[in-house]
Design a protein around this motif. Structure first.
Motif, PDB file in Angstrom:
ATOM      1  N   ALA A  57      47.960 -36.498  20.322  1.00  0.00           N
ATOM      2  CA  ALA A  57      47.456 -36.040  21.615  1.00  0.00           C
ATOM      3  C   ALA A  57      47.016 -37.205  22.286  1.00  0.00           C
ATOM      4  CB  ALA A  57      46.144 -35.220  21.385  1.00  0.00           C
ATOM      5  N   GLY A  58      46.407 -38.121  21.653  1.00  0.00           N
ATOM      6  CA  GLY A  58      46.053 -39.341  22.264  1.00  0.00           C
ATOM      7  C   GLY A  58      47.023 -40.206  22.911  1.00  0.00           C
ATOM      8  N   ILE A  59      48.153 -40.275  22.432  1.00  0.00           N
ATOM      9  CA  ILE A  59      49.192 -40.912  23.279  1.00  0.00           C
ATOM     10  C   ILE A  59      49.741 -40.176  24.317  1.00  0.00           C
ATOM     11  CG2 ILE A  59      51.973 -41.634  22.814  1.00  0.00           C
ATOM     12  CD1 ILE A  59      50.936 -42.096  19.977  1.00  0.00           C
ATOM     13  N   VAL A  60      49.818 -38.628  24.068  1.00  0.00           N
ATOM     14  CA  VAL A  60      50.162 -38.035  25.387  1.00  0.00           C
ATOM     15  C   VAL A  60      49.143 -38.320  26.409  1.00  0.00           C
ATOM     16  CG1 VAL A  60      50.109 -35.520  26.091  1.00  0.00           C
ATOM     17  CG2 VAL A  60      51.145 -36.151  24.090  1.00  0.00           C
ATOM     18  N   LYS A  61      47.687 -38.235  26.305  1.00  0.00           N
ATOM     19  CA  LYS A  61      46.792 -38.746  27.212  1.00  0.00           C
ATOM     20  C   LYS A  61      47.105 -39.980  27.864  1.00  0.00           C
ATOM     21  CE  LYS A  61      42.052 -39.116  28.294  1.00  0.00           C
ATOM     22  NZ  LYS A  61      40.379 -39.571  27.869  1.00  0.00           N
ATOM     23  N   MET A  62      47.440 -40.902  26.980  1.00  0.00           N
ATOM     24  CA  MET A  62      47.977 -42.268  27.557  1.00  0.00           C
ATOM     25  C   MET A  62      48.989 -42.063  28.580  1.00  0.00           C
ATOM     26  SD  MET A  62      50.385 -44.899  27.382  1.00  0.00           S
ATOM     27  CE  MET A  62      51.155 -44.350  25.986  1.00  0.00           C
ATOM     28  N   MET A  63      49.812 -41.426  28.207  1.00  0.00           N
ATOM     29  CA  MET A  63      51.051 -41.327  29.247  1.00  0.00           C
ATOM     30  C   MET A  63      50.611 -40.721  30.545  1.00  0.00           C
ATOM     31  SD  MET A  63      53.659 -39.742  26.490  1.00  0.00           S
ATOM     32  CE  MET A  63      55.039 -39.029  27.532  1.00  0.00           C
ATOM     33  N   LEU A  64      49.556 -39.994  30.681  1.00  0.00           N
ATOM     34  CA  LEU A  64      49.045 -39.346  31.928  1.00  0.00           C
ATOM     35  C   LEU A  64      47.828 -40.197  32.512  1.00  0.00           C
ATOM     36  CD1 LEU A  64      48.271 -35.682  30.607  1.00  0.00           C
ATOM     37  CD2 LEU A  64      50.224 -36.633  31.821  1.00  0.00           C
ATOM     38  N   THR A  65      47.333 -41.459  31.731  1.00  0.00           N
ATOM     39  CA  THR A  65      46.263 -42.053  32.410  1.00  0.00           C
ATOM     40  C   THR A  65      46.598 -43.409  32.551  1.00  0.00           C
ATOM     41  OG1 THR A  65      45.333 -42.406  30.227  1.00  0.00           O
ATOM     42  CG2 THR A  65      44.326 -40.559  31.455  1.00  0.00           C
ATOM     43  N   VAL A  66      47.685 -43.977  32.195  1.00  0.00           N
ATOM     44  CA  VAL A  66      47.872 -45.478  32.368  1.00  0.00           C
ATOM     45  C   VAL A  66      48.554 -45.713  33.658  1.00  0.00           C
ATOM     46  CG1 VAL A  66      50.400 -45.162  31.549  1.00  0.00           C
ATOM     47  CG2 VAL A  66      49.361 -47.354  31.345  1.00  0.00           C
ATOM     48  N   ARG A  67      48.043 -46.761  34.297  1.00  0.00           N
ATOM     49  CA  ARG A  67      48.303 -47.318  35.534  1.00  0.00           C
ATOM     50  C   ARG A  67      49.294 -48.575  35.667  1.00  0.00           C
ATOM     51  NH1 ARG A  67      42.337 -47.365  37.937  1.00  0.00           N
ATOM     52  NH2 ARG A  67      41.653 -45.108  37.480  1.00  0.00           N
ATOM     53  N   PRO A  68      49.934 -48.746  36.902  1.00  0.00           N
ATOM     54  CA  PRO A  68      50.646 -49.837  37.387  1.00  0.00           C
ATOM     55  C   PRO A  68      49.728 -50.852  36.903  1.00  0.00           C
ATOM     56  CG  PRO A  68      51.213 -48.209  38.563  1.00  0.00           C
ATOM     57  CD  PRO A  68      50.021 -47.595  37.880  1.00  0.00           C
ATOM     58  N   GLY A  69      50.072 -52.164  36.358  1.00  0.00           N
ATOM     59  CA  GLY A  69      49.305 -53.192  36.230  1.00  0.00           C
ATOM     60  C   GLY A  69      48.540 -53.326  34.978  1.00  0.00           C
ATOM     61  N   ASP A  70      48.303 -52.296  34.246  1.00  0.00           N
ATOM     62  CA  ASP A  70      47.433 -52.151  33.069  1.00  0.00           C
ATOM     63  C   ASP A  70      48.076 -52.951  31.867  1.00  0.00           C
ATOM     64  OD1 ASP A  70      45.668 -50.315  34.318  1.00  0.00           O
ATOM     65  OD2 ASP A  70      46.420 -48.648  32.901  1.00  0.00           O
ATOM     66  N   VAL A  71      47.162 -53.594  31.115  1.00  0.00           N
ATOM     67  CA  VAL A  71      47.426 -54.424  30.017  1.00  0.00           C
ATOM     68  C   VAL A  71      46.827 -53.730  28.767  1.00  0.00           C
ATOM     69  CG1 VAL A  71      47.256 -56.541  28.662  1.00  0.00           C
ATOM     70  CG2 VAL A  71      47.676 -56.602  31.328  1.00  0.00           C
ATOM     71  N   ILE A  72      47.639 -53.102  28.007  1.00  0.00           N
ATOM     72  CA  ILE A  72      47.165 -52.410  26.928  1.00  0.00           C
ATOM     73  C   ILE A  72      47.246 -53.052  25.533  1.00  0.00           C
ATOM     74  CG2 ILE A  72      47.537 -50.128  25.386  1.00  0.00           C
ATOM     75  CD1 ILE A  72      49.233 -49.072  27.820  1.00  0.00           C
ATOM     76  N   LEU A  73      46.190 -53.101  24.888  1.00  0.00           N
ATOM     77  CA  LEU A  73      46.492 -53.909  23.412  1.00  0.00           C
ATOM     78  C   LEU A  73      46.601 -52.877  22.542  1.00  0.00           C
ATOM     79  CD1 LEU A  73      45.252 -56.493  22.083  1.00  0.00           C
ATOM     80  CD2 LEU A  73      43.345 -55.480  21.425  1.00  0.00           C
ATOM     81  N   LEU A  74      47.662 -52.983  21.666  1.00  0.00           N
ATOM     82  CA  LEU A  74      47.927 -52.105  20.664  1.00  0.00           C
ATOM     83  C   LEU A  74      47.781 -52.915  19.612  1.00  0.00           C
ATOM     84  CD1 LEU A  74      51.206 -50.312  21.878  1.00  0.00           C
ATOM     85  CD2 LEU A  74      49.212 -49.436  21.565  1.00  0.00           C
ATOM     86  N   GLN A  75      46.831 -52.334  18.446  1.00  0.00           N
ATOM     87  CA  GLN A  75      46.685 -52.819  17.142  1.00  0.00           C
ATOM     88  C   GLN A  75      47.995 -52.294  16.007  1.00  0.00           C
ATOM     89  OE1 GLN A  75      42.605 -53.643  16.014  1.00  0.00           O
ATOM     90  NE2 GLN A  75      41.863 -51.872  17.473  1.00  0.00           N
ATOM     91  N   TYR A  76      48.518 -53.576  15.785  1.00  0.00           N
ATOM     92  CA  TYR A  76      49.907 -53.137  15.276  1.00  0.00           C
ATOM     93  C   TYR A  76      49.670 -53.476  13.612  1.00  0.00           C
ATOM     94  CZ  TYR A  76      54.904 -53.903  13.660  1.00  0.00           C
ATOM     95  OH  TYR A  76      56.122 -53.942  13.298  1.00  0.00           O
ATOM     96  N   PRO A  77      50.256 -52.333  12.798  1.00  0.00           N
ATOM     97  CA  PRO A  77      51.353 -51.535  13.108  1.00  0.00           C
ATOM     98  C   PRO A  77      50.760 -50.249  13.777  1.00  0.00           C
ATOM     99  CG  PRO A  77      51.017 -51.719  10.825  1.00  0.00           C
ATOM    100  CD  PRO A  77      49.968 -52.658  11.370  1.00  0.00           C
TER     101      PRO A  77
END
Length: 348
Positions: A57-77
């Motif tokens: 659900a968090g990823i689905v929300k990200m799909m709706l809220t991310v904007r052009p120019g955003d820099v997303i930090l992902l903690q891998y893996p």
């Protein structure tokens, strides 16, 4: 135009584990930096099914809220979703920085090196755990901008004990963590070892059958992290893995060549200079910062500890205090992010 710094929070099962502790600490730092959580609020449910649906659900929300120019930090893996999140971000004209906690091709051997590099190439930039890992990624084909963290921050409300000025006649080494035959069987071989120091072990001794106390070895049970940081008695934190006293061995020992153990940050937050294997990835940094010692074999400890002067010990403790303050405030992550090419571009 300033790019938004963003992240995607998740459900953390077992926040007491070192990996989740590091990730939640990083999220706290990101919030303090004004970063935007594109996912759901952080939760701590233990149920696997609940975890799956909350993270999805968090990823689905990200799909709706991310904007052009955003820099997303992902903690891998990021289990299962890393490439997907990167692709969604790129479709929305956003960028991704991957902060590496662990590499599957090294730790669990579930990925080939080629497949892991291919996966990481979905990110626009990578922050490796340390400089050695960054060099390994580059030599194995990672072609995008690449930085290094150094140490994982360790946030805690506990206050680090003040730096003492005395060097004890018999110094105490502290070894803390989960005990298991595949990880730290070398401790069994220290029974009867000629020591000019004491060894205090903190962990569940049931995980290491046959381990016992002696004149120089004391075994304590689990100590809560906050209590450990504020009150643990000792002079050095000891980082060593495997079943040999001559070198770090096995999967855990070999992984020290590349990773940044959370245990190092834990010791430093407790005010303890670190003793680590000379071939570990963090050994150069520990020596450069004057926050501990690097050894090739446990047999070196007797002579090495005997040579430390009170002035050298005091200076090490002072250096540890400096680094501990940085760890407590998210300083290493902030520094690494300030050096990322994507965020520099956004400020131009």
């Amino acid at each position: 135009m300033n790019n938004r710094l963003c992240f995607i929070s998740r459900n953390y099962r077992g926040v007491e584990s070192s990996g989740n502790k590091a990730k939640t600490d990083n999220e706290q730092t990101l919030r303090q930096m004004g970063a935007k959580n594109l996912g759901l609020p952080t939760t701590y449910y233990n149920n696997k099914v609940v975890t799956f649906f909350l993270d999805l659900a968090g990823i689905v929300k990200m799909m709706l809220t991310v904007r052009p120019g955003d820099v997303i930090l992902l903690q891998y893996p990021v289990k299962k979703y890393f490439s997907f999140i990167c692709n969604v971000a790129h479709c929305r004209k956003a960028k991704v920085v991957a902060l590496i906690h662990d590499l599957g091709s090294m730790r669990r051997k579930k990925l080939t090196v080629k497949k892991e590099i291919s996966r990481l190439m979905h990110a626009d930039e990578v922050i490796a755990s340390n400089e050695t890992m960054a060099e390994w990624l580059r030599s194995n084909g990672y072609e995008h901008p690449l930085g290094a963290l150094g140490l994982f921050d360790y946030r805690s409300k506990a206050l680090t004990p003040p730096a003492g000025k005395q060097m004890p006649l018999v110094p105490t080494l502290v070894y803390a963590g989960a005990l298991a035959m595949r990880k730290n069987a070398f401790l069994l071989k220290m029974d009867g070892w000629e020591m000019s120091y004491k060894l205090d072990i903190y962990g569940n001794k049931e995980g290491l059958p046959g381990i016992k106390e002696s004149e120089h070895v004391s075994i304590h049970g689990f100590m809560p992290a906050e209590e450990f940081i504020a009150h643990v008695p000792g002079d050095f934190g000891f980082v060593w893995d495997g079943d040999s006293m001559d070198s770090c061995t096995g999967d855990f020992g070999e992984y020290l060549r590349w990773n940044s153990p959370h245990k190092v940050s834990f010791y430093l937050r407790a005010g303890l200079p670190v003793i680590i294997w000379r071939e570990a990835a963090l050994a150069p940094m520990i020596e450069r910062e004057g926050i501990g010692l690097a050894i090739g074999s446990i047999a070196e400890l007797n002579e090495l500890l005997a040579q430390i002067t009170p002035e050298q010990m005091w200076q090490m403790r002072e250096n540890v205090q400096r680094v501990s303050r940085k760890l407590a405030t998210g300083g290493f992550l902030q520094d690494a992010l300030s050096e990322t090419e994507l965020l520099k571009e956004g400020k131009a």
